[in-house]
Design a protein around this motif. Structure first.
Motif, PDB file in Angstrom:
ATOM      1  N   MET A 248      -3.517 -24.999  10.798  1.00 42.55           N
ATOM      2  CA  MET A 248      -4.425 -23.868  10.607  1.00 42.55           C
ATOM      3  C   MET A 248      -3.859 -22.655  11.353  1.00 42.55           C
ATOM      4  O   MET A 248      -4.307 -22.294  12.436  1.00 42.55           O
ATOM      5  N   ARG A 249      -2.846 -22.063  10.781  1.00 46.04           N
ATOM      6  CA  ARG A 249      -2.097 -21.008  11.473  1.00 46.04           C
ATOM      7  C   ARG A 249      -2.874 -19.708  11.601  1.00 46.04           C
ATOM      8  O   ARG A 249      -2.511 -18.831  12.396  1.00 46.04           O
ATOM      9  N   LEU A 250      -3.961 -19.562  10.824  1.00 45.53           N
ATOM     10  CA  LEU A 250      -4.783 -18.350  10.882  1.00 45.53           C
ATOM     11  C   LEU A 250      -6.208 -18.683  11.304  1.00 45.53           C
ATOM     12  O   LEU A 250      -7.150 -17.979  10.951  1.00 45.53           O
ATOM     13  N   HIS A 251      -6.359 -19.727  12.082  1.00 47.94           N
ATOM     14  CA  HIS A 251      -7.682 -20.191  12.514  1.00 47.94           C
ATOM     15  C   HIS A 251      -8.450 -19.082  13.225  1.00 47.94           C
ATOM     16  O   HIS A 251      -7.928 -18.424  14.119  1.00 47.94           O
ATOM     17  N   GLU A 252      -9.684 -18.857  12.769  1.00 40.12           N
ATOM     18  CA  GLU A 252     -10.607 -17.874  13.331  1.00 40.12           C
ATOM     19  C   GLU A 252     -10.147 -16.433  13.131  1.00 40.12           C
ATOM     20  O   GLU A 252     -10.677 -15.516  13.759  1.00 40.12           O
ATOM     21  N   LYS A 253      -9.180 -16.202  12.260  1.00 42.20           N
ATOM     22  CA  LYS A 253      -8.782 -14.846  11.902  1.00 42.20           C
ATOM     23  C   LYS A 253      -9.608 -14.372  10.704  1.00 42.20           C
ATOM     24  O   LYS A 253     -10.125 -15.169   9.920  1.00 42.20           O
ATOM     25  N   THR A 254      -9.729 -13.063  10.574  1.00 42.66           N
ATOM     26  CA  THR A 254     -10.386 -12.481   9.410  1.00 42.66           C
ATOM     27  C   THR A 254      -9.359 -11.662   8.630  1.00 42.66           C
ATOM     28  O   THR A 254      -8.470 -11.046   9.221  1.00 42.66           O
ATOM     29  N   ALA A 255      -9.476 -11.656   7.299  1.00 43.67           N
ATOM     30  CA  ALA A 255      -8.462 -10.997   6.477  1.00 43.67           C
ATOM     31  C   ALA A 255      -9.075 -10.321   5.261  1.00 43.67           C
ATOM     32  O   ALA A 255      -9.988 -10.867   4.628  1.00 43.67           O
ATOM     33  N   LEU A 256      -8.567  -9.158   4.942  1.00 44.24           N
ATOM     34  CA  LEU A 256      -8.893  -8.444   3.712  1.00 44.24           C
ATOM     35  C   LEU A 256      -7.647  -8.414   2.846  1.00 44.24           C
ATOM     36  O   LEU A 256      -6.595  -7.925   3.289  1.00 44.24           O
ATOM     37  N   VAL A 257      -7.746  -8.941   1.628  1.00 40.39           N
ATOM     38  CA  VAL A 257      -6.631  -8.937   0.681  1.00 40.39           C
ATOM     39  C   VAL A 257      -7.046  -8.130  -0.538  1.00 40.39           C
ATOM     40  O   VAL A 257      -7.999  -8.493  -1.244  1.00 40.39           O
TER      41      VAL A 257
END
Length: 246
Positions: free
Chosen positions: A1-10
């Motif tokens: 889970m390399r982006l655990h607890e991150k938020t992202a807009l695509v």
């Protein structure tokens, strides 16, 4: 889970490369805002992410290049993601295959609006908040034909060249304040009719949107903390290796 607890807009996340990035970000633990114009396709991407155990929401946006449209998306995505955006992926773009003499002024303005002005004003809206929180990541999607001339799509190529330049300029502007800015230059991806363009390259055929998504995960992750102002070619060797015509 390399982006655990991150938020992202695509942006442009309802199909092709944008969809693959959004889905992979969800798999890697990020809460993803899937943005695009088509609510039906957006809901399908969200459902795919949620079905795999990820977090996702759809936010409709028509990024026409106006500052207001970019600002509105930034605000809605920020609210949806609980108050902050850790990762912004500027993927939305349009490709008219016109030649220079057949491109009218309205088309010129529309393509630059979507491909250059929209990400410019999104970064203007989102980067300051990233800086306030201590950092963030911005990833811009370029194109191999920004650096290798083709007889059609000249206007599109120029916009992707502009986005590559913005990648370096934003890295200089925001990097010391904790915001990493990099780009990806995809090769010929997902278009079987263009397979001939990959003959003679090391990979030999067209690529998959998933290949671009994997690169995006790397750039978004802490593993890329030492990578700044770089555009990564993910193109099967199309740009880096001489192609000898048969």
């Amino acid at each position: 889970m390399r982006l655990h607890e991150k938020t992202a807009l695509v942006t442009g996340a309802t199909s092709n490369i944008g969809r693959a990035i959004a889905v992979e970000f969800g798999r890697q633990g990020a809460h993803v805002v899937v943005s695009g114009r088509d609510a039906t396709r957006g809901a399908q991407v969200v459902e795919e992410i949620r079905a795999a155990g990820g977090q996702a929401d759809f936010v409709a946006a028509d990024l026409d290049g106006t500052k207001a449209a970019s600002q509105r998306l930034a605000e809605q995505a920020t609210e949806t993601l609980g108050g902050h955006i850790d990762i912004l992926v500027n993927n939305a773009g349009i490709f008219p295959a016109d030649t220079t003499p057949t491109t009218d002024e309205a088309t010129f303005d529309r393509v630059y609006g979507v491909n250059v002005k929209a990400p410019f004003f999104l970064v203007a809206a989102i980067a300051p908040a990233m800086i306030e929180r201590g950092g963030g990541v911005i990833i811009n999607l370029g194109s191999w034909n920004a650096r290798l001339g083709l007889p059609v799509g000249t206007l599109y190529a120029s916009t992707k060249g502009a986005l590559e330049t913005l990648t370096r300029a934003w890295s200089a502007e925001f990097g010391a304040q904790g915001v990493r800015v990099n780009g990806i230059s995809p090769g010929v991806v997902g278009h079987e009719l263009a397979e001939s363009m990959m003959r003679g390259t090391p990979f030999g055929t067209i690529g998959s949107p998933d290949a671009i998504a994997h690169a995006a995960v790397y750039l978004a992750s802490d593993e890329a903390e030492f990578v700044h102002g770089t555009v990564i070619d993910v193109d099967g060797g199309r740009m880096g290796v001489a192609v000898i015509a048969a």
